[in-house]
Design an enzyme around this catalytic site. Structure first.
Site, mmCIF file in Angstrom:
data_model
loop_
_atom_site.group_PDB
_atom_site.id
_atom_site.type_symbol
_atom_site.label_atom_id
_atom_site.label_comp_id
_atom_site.label_asym_id
_atom_site.label_seq_id
_atom_site.Cartn_x
_atom_site.Cartn_y
_atom_site.Cartn_z
ATOM 1 N N ASP A 32 0.107 27.392 7.213
ATOM 2 C CA ASP A 32 -0.172 28.153 5.991
ATOM 3 C C ASP A 32 0.977 29.092 5.630
ATOM 4 O OD1 ASP A 32 -2.510 26.871 6.086
ATOM 5 O OD2 ASP A 32 -3.779 28.641 6.438
ATOM 6 N N ALA A 33 1.591 29.658 6.663
ATOM 7 C CA ALA A 33 2.646 30.646 6.415
ATOM 8 C C ALA A 33 3.819 30.002 5.673
ATOM 9 C CB ALA A 33 3.121 31.248 7.731
ATOM 10 N N GLU A 34 4.117 28.749 6.050
ATOM 11 C CA GLU A 34 5.217 28.039 5.408
ATOM 12 C C GLU A 34 4.867 27.762 3.942
ATOM 13 O OE1 GLU A 34 8.135 27.316 5.949
ATOM 14 O OE2 GLU A 34 8.671 25.509 4.821
ATOM 15 N N GLU A 112 -23.029 7.762 -0.527
ATOM 16 C CA GLU A 112 -22.266 9.015 -0.544
ATOM 17 C C GLU A 112 -23.205 10.217 -0.510
ATOM 18 O OE1 GLU A 112 -20.650 9.150 -4.907
ATOM 19 O OE2 GLU A 112 -20.689 7.076 -4.247
ATOM 20 N N LYS A 114 -25.005 13.647 -1.627
ATOM 21 C CA LYS A 114 -25.273 14.278 -2.915
ATOM 22 C C LYS A 114 -24.967 15.765 -2.748
ATOM 23 C CE LYS A 114 -28.611 14.398 -6.664
ATOM 24 N NZ LYS A 114 -28.524 15.813 -6.997
ATOM 25 N N ASP A 116 -24.465 19.637 -3.399
ATOM 26 C CA ASP A 116 -25.307 20.562 -4.134
ATOM 27 C C ASP A 116 -24.431 21.594 -4.846
ATOM 28 O OD1 ASP A 116 -27.638 21.421 -5.093
ATOM 29 O OD2 ASP A 116 -28.388 22.304 -3.236
ATOM 30 N N ARG A 135 -21.279 19.845 -17.427
ATOM 31 C CA ARG A 135 -22.116 18.754 -17.902
ATOM 32 C C ARG A 135 -22.926 19.196 -19.119
ATOM 33 N NH1 ARG A 135 -27.449 17.357 -16.217
ATOM 34 N NH2 ARG A 135 -27.909 15.205 -16.714
ATOM 35 N N TYR A 224 -16.710 11.879 -7.727
ATOM 36 C CA TYR A 224 -17.623 10.788 -7.381
ATOM 37 C C TYR A 224 -17.724 9.703 -8.462
ATOM 38 C CZ TYR A 224 -20.941 13.855 -9.870
ATOM 39 O OH TYR A 224 -21.540 14.664 -10.774
ATOM 40 N N LYS A 288 -25.131 3.697 -4.915
ATOM 41 C CA LYS A 288 -24.707 3.098 -6.186
ATOM 42 C C LYS A 288 -24.359 1.630 -5.947
ATOM 43 C CE LYS A 288 -22.694 7.478 -7.612
ATOM 44 N NZ LYS A 288 -21.473 8.294 -7.554
ATOM 45 N N LYS A 312 -33.386 11.944 -2.076
ATOM 46 C CA LYS A 312 -33.341 13.385 -1.788
ATOM 47 C C LYS A 312 -33.903 13.687 -0.401
ATOM 48 C CE LYS A 312 -32.816 16.207 -4.998
ATOM 49 N NZ LYS A 312 -33.248 16.342 -6.363
ATOM 50 N N CYS A 406 -49.642 53.482 11.524
ATOM 51 C CA CYS A 406 -49.412 52.197 12.179
ATOM 52 C C CYS A 406 -50.637 51.301 11.984
ATOM 53 C CB CYS A 406 -49.145 52.434 13.661
ATOM 54 S SG CYS A 406 -49.185 50.933 14.622
ATOM 55 N N CYS A 409 -52.361 51.034 15.680
ATOM 56 C CA CYS A 409 -52.968 52.146 16.418
ATOM 57 C C CYS A 409 -53.257 53.361 15.536
ATOM 58 C CB CYS A 409 -52.079 52.567 17.577
ATOM 59 S SG CYS A 409 -50.578 53.396 17.032
ATOM 60 N N CYS A 436 -43.414 53.150 14.631
ATOM 61 C CA CYS A 436 -44.694 53.774 14.956
ATOM 62 C C CYS A 436 -44.424 54.716 16.118
ATOM 63 C CB CYS A 436 -45.685 52.689 15.366
ATOM 64 S SG CYS A 436 -47.022 53.320 16.370
ATOM 65 N N CYS A 442 -49.971 52.713 21.449
ATOM 66 C CA CYS A 442 -50.134 51.688 20.419
ATOM 67 C C CYS A 442 -50.262 50.332 21.118
ATOM 68 C CB CYS A 442 -48.915 51.692 19.496
ATOM 69 S SG CYS A 442 -48.917 50.321 18.319
HETATM 70 S S1 IVH Z 1 -23.383 10.201 -9.683
HETATM 71 C C1 IVH Z 1 -24.538 8.330 -13.588
HETATM 72 N N1 IVH Z 1 -22.770 10.999 -7.261
HETATM 73 O O1 IVH Z 1 -26.281 14.932 -8.910
HETATM 74 C C2 IVH Z 1 -24.324 8.924 -12.239
HETATM 75 N N2 IVH Z 1 -23.893 12.513 -8.671
HETATM 76 O O2 IVH Z 1 -28.857 14.237 -10.197
HETATM 77 C C3 IVH Z 1 -24.058 10.362 -12.293
HETATM 78 N N3 IVH Z 1 -24.271 14.725 -7.667
HETATM 79 O O3 IVH Z 1 -25.377 15.536 -12.226
HETATM 80 C C4 IVH Z 1 -23.995 11.098 -11.049
HETATM 81 N N4 IVH Z 1 -23.318 14.301 -5.749
HETATM 82 O O4 IVH Z 1 -24.179 16.849 -10.378
HETATM 83 C C5 IVH Z 1 -23.348 11.338 -8.420
HETATM 84 N N5 IVH Z 1 -22.120 11.582 -5.092
HETATM 85 C C6 IVH Z 1 -22.694 11.907 -6.262
HETATM 86 C C7 IVH Z 1 -23.247 13.180 -6.480
HETATM 87 C C8 IVH Z 1 -23.839 13.456 -7.710
HETATM 88 C C9 IVH Z 1 -23.934 15.214 -6.474
HETATM 89 C C10 IVH Z 1 -25.014 15.465 -8.715
HETATM 90 C C11 IVH Z 1 -24.358 15.497 -10.060
HETATM 91 C C12 IVH Z 1 -25.350 14.896 -11.006
HETATM 92 C C13 IVH Z 1 -26.629 15.057 -10.258
HETATM 93 C C14 IVH Z 1 -27.599 13.970 -10.670
#
Ligand code: IVH
Length: 772
Positions: A32-34, A112, A114, A116, A135, A224, A288, A312, A406, A409, A436, A442
């Site tokens: 990191d320093a470099e 992949e 998902k 958050d 979005r 993604y 997908k 999910k 309390c 007691c 207490c 107690c």
């Molecule tokens: S694909 C048409 N891939 O989940 C496909 N979405 O519930 C569009 N998200 O709005 C989304 N990880 O914000 C896709 N590996 C992933 C994802 C992902 C998180 C979120 C994304 C999307 C929401 C859909």
């Protein structure tokens, strides 16, 4: 091109390359320093030559002037959402629909995580990042171009070649768990708003009109998918992502191909098992259809693709109602609030109670009874109340109030007081904890105290479990730990679940516990803040129970690892009449702590007169002045009686004045003299170390050792420091010169950091030693 310009281009190229290796490939190529050095060089050159600054320079990630509002952006191709699968069956149905739609028996899926966070679109024209957008509602979003440019792993220009003239990439902006913790800690420190979870933190950080704020937040991007493109990239989804990675865009390291829905299920299970260990939060996985042609064939239904689904995880956060707050009483009498909730299923488990920690937390959350709250359950951790949904507060919501009595007691509940000492002044502030005052009167505290007293590492009474303790207390047979030693077999036999043999066994086990080591006995007493280690220090250093009971807090601070707060708790415990009574009864009933001995040499050696003077905390009397006063007066008695002239000859006027004021205060004077007397009684000899220390490199410095040292024992380390003239103390204060912190260092390290005291690790310290 002149040399400055060439160098600017060189530096940009090198920095882009390092960034790519660091963020996209996760294989940093330079320290990191470099990186920082190259960055500073580029920055300086650009400042000297502003005409060569370009928007894609790595220096341009710092944010710009604040906006008054975000512009809107129309998504050429709508940003859709995903259908959800919660149960295994939902997934099987999805797979069946896909196979039927494609008229294929097998289908390849990409798997992949998902993430958050929040969905973002990045638009590249001729390889240059020209726009970033949220979005929004899927058709229109907000233009957050300046903000996305501050995200370190978003390339400002694409690497390599062959990219479509127009390329819109889509992905998630998120915050890692560590980044979130760091941000919240910093926000709390600065008195700012803290965030309930990484998702909220990411959203709050990205939607800032002032991009400088965004720049200061640890946001990350993961790509993604793609939106608008001027020509196709690859014929599979994974192929697309791999190509995007080549062009410098970060993609998930968890990407996998599955050739059946069973493999998708296995992926879901495997990632689920690692969920806690991942560096970022995910709320499920996404599958997908991998072939782009197949995706096109399947198309969309309403606002969801038919070719993808989100599986999910059971939610770890849920909304529910706070029905009430009850107060529980712990071993030390702490009265803590517990949330009673309308039962709700969180991550597969029904939750009806959650911790609220203490009243400061209740205030921080601003929670009221009747509120809708967000509950989180993570792994095996006790469910927590994360946040209040204030918009849903009912009109009849009631504040949370600490009971005055309390709940167990009926004794008074008092707010704990914390004593802060600085520059010799004591200020009493209100603590977050309510207690207490009933102590052993107690039932709640008594039960906990006895459970602790008999536990394996304390008095070790075999077979005396929690349920039996409850019965003994509830039936009134035991009103203090001392009552255990007058129990008879008949009394035990009368309790539920006992027979001849079991009752005899219990009495025998109690009998067998009559000779604990002194350290176990001290630990068993349950003195607040005194764990096994501190109990050992007390036993080893002071040698017998009488000295431990009589020791004044200031005297205790001479012991290794005992700071002012702990010393105060110990002193306070033994001052209380009922604690003394229980101890006297225990001894009278045949409990004999073993291995009592003399005062430890280490302790006797730790006490010097100048050390005592310095410890009194007289304003302007630091180690230097303390030394001079010690030299001149030789005892506190003489120092307390010293006349002005004498004092002035030893130290500067304001220190002399402070000494005067200190000893003019009668209670302080009496206490100081009592401490001196006690140190003498305990066998201390005043051996001023002044002459030895003078001229030594660390003279006048106080060092603290904490954590485990690897190259030597603590005793050796202490001896080395003392040989160099340093004093080695057990607790960190603003006067501490340096803290040497090994692995496992805890509260002392934190305190040192808070106070801005210098901290060295063992390696740094050993290196420093080599210079003397
Ligand atoms: S694909 C048409 N891939 O989940 C496909 N979405 O519930 C569009 N998200 O709005 C989304 N990880 O914000 C896709 N590996 C992933 C994802 C992902 C998180 C979120 C994304 C999307 C929401 C859909």
């Amino acid at each position: 091109m002149n040399t400055a310009e060439t160098r600017i281009l060189e530096l940009r190229h090198a920095l882009d390359e390092h960034n790519y290796r660091y963020y996209v490939l996760d294989e940093p190529s330079v320290p990191d320093a470099e990186y920082d050095r190259l960055f500073r060089e580029l920055k300086a050159l650009e400042e000297a030559n502003p005409q060569w600054v370009t928007a894609d320079s790595p220096t341009q990630r710092v944010g710009g002037t604040a906006l008054s509002a975000f512009a809107t952006v129309r998504h050429e191709i709508p940003m859709l959402s995903l259908g959800n699968a919660f149960e295994a069956q939902d997934l099987l149905d999805f797979d069946r629909r896909v196979r039927e739609g494609l008229e294929q028996t097998t289908v390849e899926y990409s798997c992949e995580p998902k993430l958050d966070g929040l969905a973002v679109s990045l638009l590249y024209q001729q390889g240059q990042l020209v726009r970033g957008a949220t979005r929004g509602d899927g058709s229109t979003g907000e233009d957050i171009s300046t903000n996305v440019r501050t995200i370190r792993n978003v390339p400002l220009k694409l690497k390599g070649s062959g990219w479509p003239a127009t390329l819109e990439v889509r992905g998630e902006v998120y915050m890692s768990k560590a980044g979130f913790e760091r941000l919240n800690a910093a926000q709390a420190e600065a008195g700012g708003k803290t965030f309930a979870n990484p998702r909220n933190a990411a959203a709050g950080s990205l939607r800032q009109l002032d991009s400088k704020i965004t720049a200061s937040r640890p946001l990350e991007f993961c790509c993604y998918g793609i939106g608008q493109v001027s020509h196709d990239i690859a014929d599979t989804h994974i192929g697309n992502l791999k190509q995007l990675q080549q062009w410098g865009l970060p993609i998930s390291r968890e990407l996998q191909i599955a050739t059946s829905i069973e493999q998708c299920q296995a992926y879901y299970q495997a990632i689920g098992a690692r969920r806690q260990a991942l560096a970022y939060e995910i709320d499920g996985v996404v599958f997908k259809v991998n072939a782009i042609a197949a995706q096109r064939e399947l198309g969309f239904r309403a606002r969801e693709p038919r070719w993808a689904i989100a599986h999910k995880f059971p939610a770890s956060e849920e909304l529910t109602e706070l029905l009430g707050v009850e107060f529980q009483v712990g071993r030390t009498g702490a009265v803590t609030p517990v949330a009673r909730l309308k039962p709700v299923k969180v991550a597969g488990v029904t939750v009806a109670n959650a911790t609220l920690h203490n009243m400061d937390e209740v205030a921080r959350l601003g929670v009221m009874i009747g509120d809708t709250v967000i509950i989180r359950r993570a792994g095996d951790v006790i469910p927590q109340v994360m946040q209040v949904v204030t918009e849903r507060r009912p009109a009849d919501a009631r504040p949370v109030e600490v009971p005055r009595q309390c709940p167990v007691c009926g004794s008074e509940v008092e707010r704990t007081q914390l004593i802060k000492r600085s520059k010799g002044k004591q200020t009493v502030i209100e603590g977050a904890v309510y207690r207490c005052v009933g102590r052993l009167a107690c039932a709640a505290q008594l039960k906990q105290a006895i459970i602790h007293f008999v536990s394996r590492r304390a008095m070790d009474v075999d077979g005396l479990g929690d349920k039996i303790v409850e019965q003994l207390v509830d039936t009134g047979l035991v009103r203090s730990p001392a009552d255990l030693y007058t129990l008879t077999q008949e009394q035990v036999l009368a309790l539920e679940g006992f027979a001849e043999v079991s009752s005899r066994n219990l009495i025998n086990a109690i009998d067998a516990s009559r000779q604990p080591t002194l350290a176990r006995f001290i630990f068993a007493l349950g003195i607040p803040e005194v764990g096994e280690e501190t109990a050992k220090v007390l036993a080893r250093s002071l040698g017998n129970l009488q000295r431990i009971m009589a020791a004044r807090p200031l005297v205790l601070t001479y012991l290794p690892d005992i700071g002012q707060e702990v010393a105060y708790e110990i002193g306070h415990f033994f001052e209380e009449a009922h604690n003394r009574t229980v101890i006297t009864q225990l001894l009278a009933r045949g409990v004999q702590p073993q291995g009592e001995g003399e005062l430890h040499a280490e302790f006797a050696a730790a006490t010097t007169f100048e050390g005592l003077v310095a410890k009194l905390g007289i304003p302007y009397v630091g180690p230097g002045a303390a030394q001079k006063l010690a030299e001149r007066f030789g005892s506190l008695e003489k120092l307390a009686a010293a006349d002005w002239l004498d004092l002035r000859q030893a130290v500067a006027e304001r220190a002399a004045q402070a000494v005067r004021e200190y000893f003019d205060d009668e209670p302080r004077r009496t206490e100081a003299l009592a401490v001196e007397q006690q140190l003498r009684d305990f066998g201390m000899h005043w051996a001023s170390t002044r002459r030895e220390a003078e001229g030594l490199p660390l003279a006048g410095q106080t060092w603290v050792l904490t954590g485990t040292l690897e190259s030597m024992t603590r005793e050796e380390a202490k001896a080395k420091l003392e040989a160099l003239g340093a004093k080695v103390a057990g607790s960190v204060s603003a006067k501490t010169h340096t803290v040497v912190a090994g692995p496992g260092a805890g509260s002392k390290l934190v305190k040192a950091q808070q106070l801005g005291v210098r901290v060295l690790d063992e390696g740094q310290w050993v290196a420093q030693l080599a210079h003397y």
